[in-house]
Design a protein around this motif. Structure first.
Motif, mmCIF file in Angstrom:
data_model
loop_
_atom_site.group_PDB
_atom_site.id
_atom_site.type_symbol
_atom_site.label_atom_id
_atom_site.label_comp_id
_atom_site.label_asym_id
_atom_site.label_seq_id
_atom_site.Cartn_x
_atom_site.Cartn_y
_atom_site.Cartn_z
ATOM 1 N N LEU A 53 0.852 -1.182 0.000
ATOM 2 C CA LEU A 53 0.000 0.000 0.000
ATOM 3 C C LEU A 53 0.887 1.231 0.000
ATOM 4 C CD1 LEU A 53 -3.012 0.977 0.293
ATOM 5 C CD2 LEU A 53 -2.507 1.195 2.732
ATOM 6 N N GLU A 54 0.688 2.124 -0.961
ATOM 7 C CA GLU A 54 1.460 3.362 -1.037
ATOM 8 C C GLU A 54 0.558 4.540 -0.692
ATOM 9 O OE1 GLU A 54 4.595 4.333 -4.163
ATOM 10 O OE2 GLU A 54 2.935 5.646 -4.775
ATOM 11 N N ILE A 55 1.007 5.349 0.254
ATOM 12 C CA ILE A 55 0.229 6.490 0.750
ATOM 13 C C ILE A 55 1.023 7.757 0.488
ATOM 14 C CG2 ILE A 55 -0.899 7.493 2.771
ATOM 15 C CD1 ILE A 55 -0.287 4.388 3.856
ATOM 16 N N THR A 56 0.389 8.738 -0.115
ATOM 17 C CA THR A 56 1.019 10.039 -0.328
ATOM 18 C C THR A 56 0.263 11.065 0.511
ATOM 19 O OG1 THR A 56 1.665 9.433 -2.571
ATOM 20 C CG2 THR A 56 1.731 11.773 -2.004
ATOM 21 N N SER A 57 0.909 11.574 1.550
ATOM 22 C CA SER A 57 0.259 12.469 2.501
ATOM 23 C C SER A 57 0.770 13.898 2.332
ATOM 24 C CB SER A 57 0.523 12.014 3.938
ATOM 25 O OG SER A 57 -0.016 10.728 4.162
ATOM 26 N N THR A 58 -0.159 14.851 2.370
ATOM 27 C CA THR A 58 0.176 16.271 2.297
ATOM 28 C C THR A 58 -0.305 16.955 3.570
ATOM 29 O OG1 THR A 58 -0.026 16.300 -0.113
ATOM 30 C CG2 THR A 58 -0.149 18.419 1.024
ATOM 31 N N VAL A 59 0.593 17.661 4.234
ATOM 32 C CA VAL A 59 0.230 18.385 5.456
ATOM 33 C C VAL A 59 -0.551 19.634 5.048
ATOM 34 C CG1 VAL A 59 1.076 19.596 7.496
ATOM 35 C CG2 VAL A 59 2.258 17.532 6.682
ATOM 36 N N GLU A 60 -1.811 19.672 5.415
ATOM 37 C CA GLU A 60 -2.673 20.807 5.058
ATOM 38 C C GLU A 60 -2.656 21.890 6.130
ATOM 39 O OE1 GLU A 60 -3.886 20.814 2.155
ATOM 40 O OE2 GLU A 60 -4.078 18.723 1.529
ATOM 41 N N GLN A 61 -2.595 21.481 7.405
ATOM 42 C CA GLN A 61 -2.537 22.418 8.523
ATOM 43 C C GLN A 61 -1.556 21.874 9.559
ATOM 44 O OE1 GLN A 61 -5.726 21.414 7.426
ATOM 45 N NE2 GLN A 61 -6.129 23.320 6.318
ATOM 46 N N ILE A 68 -1.684 18.599 13.841
ATOM 47 C CA ILE A 68 -1.321 18.337 12.450
ATOM 48 C C ILE A 68 -2.562 17.780 11.757
ATOM 49 C CG2 ILE A 68 0.311 17.214 10.874
ATOM 50 C CD1 ILE A 68 1.935 16.376 13.347
ATOM 51 N N ARG A 69 -2.737 18.155 10.523
ATOM 52 C CA ARG A 69 -3.787 17.562 9.680
ATOM 53 C C ARG A 69 -3.195 17.294 8.306
ATOM 54 N NH1 ARG A 69 -7.375 19.693 5.818
ATOM 55 N NH2 ARG A 69 -9.330 18.508 5.564
ATOM 56 N N TRP A 70 -3.267 16.020 7.876
ATOM 57 C CA TRP A 70 -2.808 15.704 6.531
ATOM 58 C C TRP A 70 -3.874 14.934 5.776
ATOM 59 C CZ3 TRP A 70 0.951 13.275 10.153
ATOM 60 C CH2 TRP A 70 0.696 11.923 10.388
ATOM 61 N N THR A 71 -3.787 14.988 4.464
ATOM 62 C CA THR A 71 -4.733 14.299 3.596
ATOM 63 C C THR A 71 -3.953 13.567 2.515
ATOM 64 O OG1 THR A 71 -4.944 16.143 2.028
ATOM 65 C CG2 THR A 71 -6.401 16.181 3.942
ATOM 66 N N GLY A 72 -4.639 12.675 1.810
ATOM 67 C CA GLY A 72 -3.984 12.034 0.683
ATOM 68 C C GLY A 72 -4.524 10.664 0.372
ATOM 69 N N PRO A 73 -4.189 10.174 -0.820
ATOM 70 C CA PRO A 73 -4.671 8.862 -1.244
ATOM 71 C C PRO A 73 -3.757 7.737 -0.792
ATOM 72 C CG PRO A 73 -3.486 9.907 -3.041
ATOM 73 C CD PRO A 73 -3.485 10.890 -1.896
ATOM 74 N N ALA A 74 -4.367 6.570 -0.602
ATOM 75 C CA ALA A 74 -3.643 5.321 -0.379
ATOM 76 C C ALA A 74 -4.061 4.368 -1.498
ATOM 77 C CB ALA A 74 -3.986 4.730 0.982
ATOM 78 N N THR A 75 -3.088 3.831 -2.192
ATOM 79 C CA THR A 75 -3.398 2.976 -3.333
ATOM 80 C C THR A 75 -2.638 1.653 -3.239
ATOM 81 O OG1 THR A 75 -1.639 3.995 -4.661
ATOM 82 C CG2 THR A 75 -3.851 4.939 -4.860
ATOM 83 N N GLY A 76 -3.272 0.621 -3.714
ATOM 84 C CA GLY A 76 -2.676 -0.700 -3.829
ATOM 85 C C GLY A 76 -3.314 -1.394 -5.010
#
Length: 212
Positions: free
Chosen positions: A121-129, A136-144
């Motif tokens: 599973l690959e997750i790309t997280s971006t810190v939004e706040q 801390i708040r981050w968002t992003g997709p996790a794909t496999g």
């Protein structure tokens, strides 16, 4: 996006689930875990929270007997996560310097064969706040393979007389998790509690084993 069967969804969280059970069993009596409901007030960072429309969500909280600076450093030094989080295989920062608003990092977790073929599973997280030593708040997709999840994750850190209260809330959306909300929610709960358990154990070990 093609759907996946329940065994594939189960395989996604088998490792965090197993680790979560072990971590919960090993927690000292003072460790607190709280579970949220849709009616509970969501955690926020600089006014932003999790996805209000998400059906898969969980909130958990632990008290960590360690200095706030130690807990914050462990959580925000994302490239070192694999040294204390068993499920995390790799982390790559896509920017430089201390974690800040706009920082992006890519991290991986194994998906064990159960009974589908093992993958990652690959997750790309971006810190939004981010507020230093606070949230801390981050968002992003996790794909496999055959899988896509969009996640929103909020962390709050509060200094208390007994240590640091770490509260976290996460939501998942996507066709695979939405197809079996109870299972996906239970697995998210175990994953978050495992993360908090690892954070607590590592922070407290570094604090209490520090040379005089």
């Amino acid at each position: 996006m093609p759907g996946i069967h329940r065994p594939h969804l189960h395989a996604l969280f088998t490792l965090p689930l197993a680790i979560g059970i072990l971590a919960a069993a090993a927690l000292p009596a003072g460790a607190a875990v709280s579970r949220s409901h849709h009616t509970a007030k969501s955690l926020t960072c600089r006014g932003a929270g999790v996805d209000p429309a998400a059906r898969v969500r969980h909130r958990a909280e632990f008290l960590i007997n360690a200095p706030l600076r130690t807990v914050w450093k462990l959580q925000t030094d994302v490239e070192r996560w694999p040294s204390w989080q068993t499920p995390v295989t790799t982390v790559e920062r896509l920017d430089h310097g201390p974690l800040h608003q706009g920082s992006t990092f890519r991290w991986t977790m194994p998906l064990p064969a159960n009974p589908t073929p093992a993958t990652s599973l690959e997750i790309t997280s971006t810190v939004e706040q981010l507020r230093q030593h606070s949230c801390i708040r981050w968002t992003g997709p996790a794909t496999g393979e055959g899988l896509h999840i969009d996640g929103v994750h909020v962390w709050n850190f509060t200094q208390t007389p007994g240590g640091v209260r770490v509260s976290t809330e996460e939501t998942h959306t996507g066709p695979q998790v939405d197809a079996d909300v109870p299972t996906a929610t239970a697995m998210l709960r175990q994953g978050l509690e495992a993360w908090l358990g690892d954070l607590k154990a590592t922070a407290e070990a570094r604090t209490h084993h520090r040379p005089n």
